[in-house]
Design an enzyme around this catalytic site. Structure first.
Site, PDB file in Angstrom:
ATOM      1  N   GLY A  31       0.803  -1.213   0.000  1.00  0.00           N
ATOM      2  CA  GLY A  31       0.000   0.000   0.000  1.00  0.00           C
ATOM      3  C   GLY A  31       0.836   1.264   0.000  1.00  0.00           C
ATOM      4  O   GLY A  31       2.030   1.234  -0.267  1.00  0.00           O
ATOM      5  N   GLY A  36       5.428   3.977  -8.992  1.00  0.00           N
ATOM      6  CA  GLY A  36       6.114   2.686  -9.159  1.00  0.00           C
ATOM      7  C   GLY A  36       5.104   1.549  -9.125  1.00  0.00           C
ATOM      8  O   GLY A  36       5.076   0.675 -10.006  1.00  0.00           O
ATOM      9  N   HIS A  37       4.243   1.570  -8.099  1.00  0.00           N
ATOM     10  CA  HIS A  37       3.206   0.531  -8.005  1.00  0.00           C
ATOM     11  C   HIS A  37       2.267   0.603  -9.221  1.00  0.00           C
ATOM     12  O   HIS A  37       1.854  -0.424  -9.762  1.00  0.00           O
ATOM     13  CB  HIS A  37       2.357   0.732  -6.745  1.00  0.00           C
ATOM     14  N   GLY A 147       8.398  -5.488  -8.840  1.00  0.00           N
ATOM     15  CA  GLY A 147       9.282  -4.426  -9.296  1.00  0.00           C
ATOM     16  C   GLY A 147      10.748  -4.789  -9.123  1.00  0.00           C
ATOM     17  O   GLY A 147      11.130  -5.431  -8.141  1.00  0.00           O
ATOM     18  N   LYS A 149      12.874  -2.692  -8.394  1.00  0.00           N
ATOM     19  CA  LYS A 149      13.346  -1.878  -7.271  1.00  0.00           C
ATOM     20  C   LYS A 149      13.809  -2.804  -6.135  1.00  0.00           C
ATOM     21  O   LYS A 149      14.805  -2.558  -5.475  1.00  0.00           O
ATOM     22  CB  LYS A 149      12.187  -0.983  -6.815  1.00  0.00           C
ATOM     23  N   GLN A 153      14.367  -9.500  -4.023  1.00  0.00           N
ATOM     24  CA  GLN A 153      13.041 -10.066  -3.747  1.00  0.00           C
ATOM     25  C   GLN A 153      12.453 -10.704  -5.008  1.00  0.00           C
ATOM     26  O   GLN A 153      11.932 -11.831  -4.964  1.00  0.00           O
ATOM     27  CB  GLN A 153      12.127  -8.956  -3.229  1.00  0.00           C
ATOM     28  N   ARG A 187       8.742   4.551   1.543  1.00  0.00           N
ATOM     29  CA  ARG A 187       9.550   5.022   2.678  1.00  0.00           C
ATOM     30  C   ARG A 187      10.167   6.399   2.429  1.00  0.00           C
ATOM     31  O   ARG A 187      10.670   7.001   3.378  1.00  0.00           O
ATOM     32  CB  ARG A 187      10.654   4.004   3.012  1.00  0.00           C
TER      33      ARG A 187
END
Ligand code: AMP
Length: 278
Positions: A31, A36-37, A147, A149, A153, A187
């Site tokens: 959220g 980007g999202h 992503g 980014k 992950q 962030r």
């Protein structure tokens, strides 16, 4: 656009979509959405008939002294953005829904998760792989978009999907940056105006590293030292600067082939990550 909180309900939604012969794309997020999202949502829409965005701040991927409690949340803002981008459903479960009291099973990736953020954030990737596996089982997607980014992950999720035979195609999406180069992140909200300026040293030093590699520098130590110096001279506290094989995430002695330069650094108390694949 549907808003769904229960696993049983999102499964029902997905099953009906599948019965109608349509495909499902999922974009997992925590959220506080930004461009980007939204770029991930656009890619999901191009690759599936129905797009589900999941919004869940996942407690198990935060360490005990990390920012789970203060992680930014704004569901109403997220809802509007999803609606404007043509999302079909948001799956936003409660912590209780995803983590019933007696949960004792976890999903572990044991190789790619060992270095970079895995070293600085013990158990972080155990939390990530577990929640993504749970979200896949709840949403039943054909495609999922992650992503670059969060490069490590994305690699871990691809590996987990392959190793555990999830019938999901993983697509990765390029990093979306602010005009001045800062990688977009939920962030970034924590940064004071002064820290925001200093944080530019991350993307700038990555760009400089790229330029010097293009100009023939092939020694990873020289590159990582100059990235570290640039960031610390700007007042950042470097967590890591690593130059790795972009597929195996193992350190390289010489820069050749597909190479990842990955950075994590603190500005004040805010930890930012960024990377470049060359
Ligand atoms: P998060 O909400 O931070 O967990 O991120 C959810 C998804 O959005 C992950 O797959 C991230 O890699 C991706 N993402 C976050 N920031 C960016 C960005 N600046 N550009 C591209 N993808 C991003």
């Amino acid at each position: 656009m549907k808003i769904i909180g229960a696993i049983s309900e999102i499964r029902k939604f997905s099953s009906e979509v599948r019965i109608s012969g349509k495909t499902i794309g999922v974009v997992p997020t925590m959220g506080f959405l930004h461009e980007g999202h939204l770029s991930l949502i656009d890619i999901a829409k191009k690759n599936a008939d129905v797009v589900i965005v999941t919004i869940f701040v996942n407690p198990s991927q935060f360490g005990p002294n990390e920012d789970f409690d203060k992680y930014p949340r704004d569901f109403e803002h997220d809802r509007k953005l999803c609606e404007s981008r043509g999302v079909d459903a948001i799956f936003a479960p409660s912590v209780k829904e995803m983590y019933p009291d007696n949960l004792t099973s976890w999903v572990l990736e044991e190789k790619l998760s060992q270095n970079l953020c895995g070293k600085s954030r013990p158990n972080h990737f155990r939390g990530v792989t577990t929640i993504v596996a749970k979200l896949f089982n709840a949403v039943l997607p054909d495609t999922a978009v992650f992503g670059e980014k969060d490069y490590q992950q994305a690699q871990i999720i691809k590996r987990m999907t392959r190793d555990l035979n999830f019938p999901v195609r993983i697509i990765t999406a390029p990093i979306v940056r602010e005009k001045d180069g800062l990688a977009m992140s939920s962030r970034n909200k924590y940064l004071s105006p002064d820290e925001r300026k200093r944080a530019l040293s991350v993307s700038q030093s990555l760009k400089e590293a790229e330029d010097s590699i293009k100009n023939g520098e092939s020694d990873p130590r020289k590159i990582s030292e100059s990235v570290k110096l640039r960031i610390s001279q700007s007042g950042g506290r470097v967590d890591y600067v690593e130059i790795l094989d972009a597929e195996t995430l193992e350190p390289v002695n010489m820069i050749k082939g597909k190479t990842l330069i990955a950075v994590a650094a603190f500005f004040g108390t805010t930890r930012l990550i960024d990377n470049k694949v060359l």
